[in-house]
Design a protein around this motif. Structure first.
Motif, PDB file in Angstrom:
ATOM      1  N   ARG A  96       0.865  -1.185   0.000  1.00 40.20           N
ATOM      2  CA  ARG A  96       0.000   0.000   0.000  1.00 40.20           C
ATOM      3  C   ARG A  96       0.900   1.232   0.000  1.00 40.20           C
ATOM      4  NH1 ARG A  96      -1.377  -3.394   3.942  1.00 40.20           N
ATOM      5  NH2 ARG A  96      -0.581  -1.988   5.554  1.00 40.20           N
ATOM      6  N   HIS A  98       2.627   4.979  -0.088  1.00 40.16           N
ATOM      7  CA  HIS A  98       2.602   6.427   0.102  1.00 40.16           C
ATOM      8  C   HIS A  98       3.222   6.977  -1.182  1.00 40.16           C
ATOM      9  CE1 HIS A  98       3.213  10.394   2.044  1.00 40.16           C
ATOM     10  NE2 HIS A  98       4.322  10.409   1.322  1.00 40.16           N
ATOM     11  N   GLN A 114      -4.276   2.787  -0.732  1.00 45.10           N
ATOM     12  CA  GLN A 114      -3.229   3.664  -0.213  1.00 45.10           C
ATOM     13  C   GLN A 114      -3.408   3.969   1.271  1.00 45.10           C
ATOM     14  OE1 GLN A 114      -2.815   7.032  -3.012  1.00 45.10           O
ATOM     15  NE2 GLN A 114      -3.474   5.630  -4.627  1.00 45.10           N
ATOM     16  N   ASN A 115      -4.314   3.223   1.936  1.00 45.43           N
ATOM     17  CA  ASN A 115      -4.514   3.418   3.378  1.00 45.43           C
ATOM     18  C   ASN A 115      -3.394   2.741   4.149  1.00 45.43           C
ATOM     19  OD1 ASN A 115      -7.129   4.768   3.301  1.00 45.43           O
ATOM     20  ND2 ASN A 115      -7.863   2.840   2.442  1.00 45.43           N
ATOM     21  N   ASP A 116      -2.994   3.345   5.267  1.00 43.07           N
ATOM     22  CA  ASP A 116      -1.973   2.763   6.150  1.00 43.07           C
ATOM     23  C   ASP A 116      -0.786   2.240   5.329  1.00 43.07           C
ATOM     24  OD1 ASP A 116      -0.741   1.809   8.437  1.00 43.07           O
ATOM     25  OD2 ASP A 116      -1.770  -0.134   8.352  1.00 43.07           O
ATOM     26  N   PRO A 117      -0.046   3.148   4.674  1.00 38.67           N
ATOM     27  CA  PRO A 117       0.991   2.725   3.723  1.00 38.67           C
ATOM     28  C   PRO A 117       2.095   1.873   4.342  1.00 38.67           C
ATOM     29  CG  PRO A 117       1.022   5.132   4.024  1.00 38.67           C
ATOM     30  CD  PRO A 117      -0.167   4.609   4.745  1.00 38.67           C
ATOM     31  N   VAL A 120       6.904   3.261   0.093  1.00 33.04           N
ATOM     32  CA  VAL A 120       6.878   4.573  -0.566  1.00 33.04           C
ATOM     33  C   VAL A 120       7.195   4.365  -2.040  1.00 33.04           C
ATOM     34  CG1 VAL A 120       8.113   6.786  -0.799  1.00 33.04           C
ATOM     35  CG2 VAL A 120       7.447   5.955   1.472  1.00 33.04           C
ATOM     36  N   ASN A 133       7.161  17.388   1.538  1.00 34.07           N
ATOM     37  CA  ASN A 133       6.794  16.121   0.892  1.00 34.07           C
ATOM     38  C   ASN A 133       7.885  15.066   1.032  1.00 34.07           C
ATOM     39  OD1 ASN A 133       4.360  17.207   0.195  1.00 34.07           O
ATOM     40  ND2 ASN A 133       4.891  17.641  -1.930  1.00 34.07           N
ATOM     41  N   ASP A 136       7.688  13.840   4.618  1.00 31.58           N
ATOM     42  CA  ASP A 136       6.548  12.937   4.811  1.00 31.58           C
ATOM     43  C   ASP A 136       6.910  11.527   4.341  1.00 31.58           C
ATOM     44  OD1 ASP A 136       5.068  15.019   5.823  1.00 31.58           O
ATOM     45  OD2 ASP A 136       3.846  15.319   4.022  1.00 31.58           O
ATOM     46  N   ALA A 137       7.555  11.439   3.167  1.00 30.23           N
ATOM     47  CA  ALA A 137       7.959  10.131   2.635  1.00 30.23           C
ATOM     48  C   ALA A 137       8.993   9.478   3.557  1.00 30.23           C
ATOM     49  CB  ALA A 137       8.521  10.290   1.223  1.00 30.23           C
ATOM     50  N   VAL A 140       7.325   7.968   6.658  1.00 25.89           N
ATOM     51  CA  VAL A 140       6.664   6.681   6.380  1.00 25.89           C
ATOM     52  C   VAL A 140       7.712   5.560   6.363  1.00 25.89           C
ATOM     53  CG1 VAL A 140       5.441   5.309   4.633  1.00 25.89           C
ATOM     54  CG2 VAL A 140       4.710   7.662   5.100  1.00 25.89           C
TER      55      VAL A 140
END
Length: 269
Positions: A96, A98, A114-117, A120, A133, A136-137, A140
């Motif tokens: 999943r 991100h 794409q929920n609860d990735p 990446v 951005n 954020d990646a 994750v």
């Protein structure tokens, strides 16, 4: 060197797109002189033709429509790009993502959870590569027990009509470094990506030729699979490519027009 010694054993040609067919830039970009006619000549020959791109700023449908507007005879089924290949991998492995990609690429991932990735996916996000951005990646990835980073290509830079632009590989390396992870590359120069094109053509590597402007990812990637690789002196080509310490093209030509003239000329017995 001219790409002629192997012309007669060839059954298929794979073309890179940006820097070979056209230069990207404002609007649809501009076709490189002679390239529209060169594609036409290949299509009229006995050679199979496919297009292989690391383009990740637009969905394949929109990207092909742009090239058709520029005057190229090209259809979606002939074009291999990283996003559809990545979607298959994500679904196969229950990943999943991100997504750190350009907005124009998002439609390719519509059918993917794409929920609860738990991974990446990074593409050529251009101005979307902001600190926020990227961070954020990073968060994750760093939060996963086994971080999975999938990169759509690994180019360093590409050429637009107003100059060179940083490509996804630079940002991929930053995330690799930050998270101590090795990215999985989907797209050129991945052997799996080239093999998928060969399988579609039903050809063995020695029966196909790759023509590109990127010495390492186009030419080197193709040679790594057992194909021949020819570099054009358009797009991101630089004179130093011809004395590269590792990759040596099987031929270097001024442009696609010349490559096609040489190839087809040597196929007439």
């Amino acid at each position: 060197a001219a790409p002629t010694s192997f012309a007669n054993t060839l059954k298929g040609v794979i073309l890179d797109m940006c820097g070979v067919l056209y230069d990207s830039g404002e609007g649809d970009g501009v076709a490189i002189p002679g390239s529209i006619e060169a594609v036409q000549r290949l299509k009229q020959s006995d050679l199979q033709l496919r297009f292989c791109t690391n383009e990740t700023q637009a969905s394949r449908d929109r990207f092909v429509a742009k090239l058709q507007r520029l005057g190229f005879d090209i259809s979606v089924s002939e074009v291999f790009s990283p996003a559809p290949a990545a979607v298959s991998v994500l679904k196969e492995r229950g990943l999943r993502p991100h997504l750190l990609v350009y907005d124009g690429l998002l439609p390719e991932f519509e059918g993917v959870d794409q929920n609860d990735p738990n991974c990446v996916v990074i593409g050529d996000a251009a101005e979307k590569f902001s600190y926020q951005n990227m961070n954020d990646a990073f968060r994750v990835l760093v939060g996963l027990d086994k971080p999975v980073l999938i990169s759509l290509g690994q180019g360093r830079y590409y050429k637009e009509t107003d100059g060179l632009k940083l490509d996804v590989g630079v940002y991929m390396k930053a995330l690799e470094y930050a998270c101590d992870v090795k990215a999985e590359v989907i797209g050129k120069p991945s052997p799996m990506f080239f093999r998928s094109v060969l399988t579609d053509m039903g050809l063995q590597p020695h029966e196909a030729l790759m023509i590109g402007d990127d010495l390492v990812n186009d030419v080197g990637g193709a040679q790594g699979c057992g194909m021949k690789g020819v570099q054009v002196r358009t797009g991101k080509y630089r004179a130093s490519d011809e004395s590269h310490p590792i990759v040596s093209a099987d031929g270097t030509v001024d442009d696609l027009k010349e490559a096609v003239e040489l190839l087809l000329g040597h196929r007439r017995h």
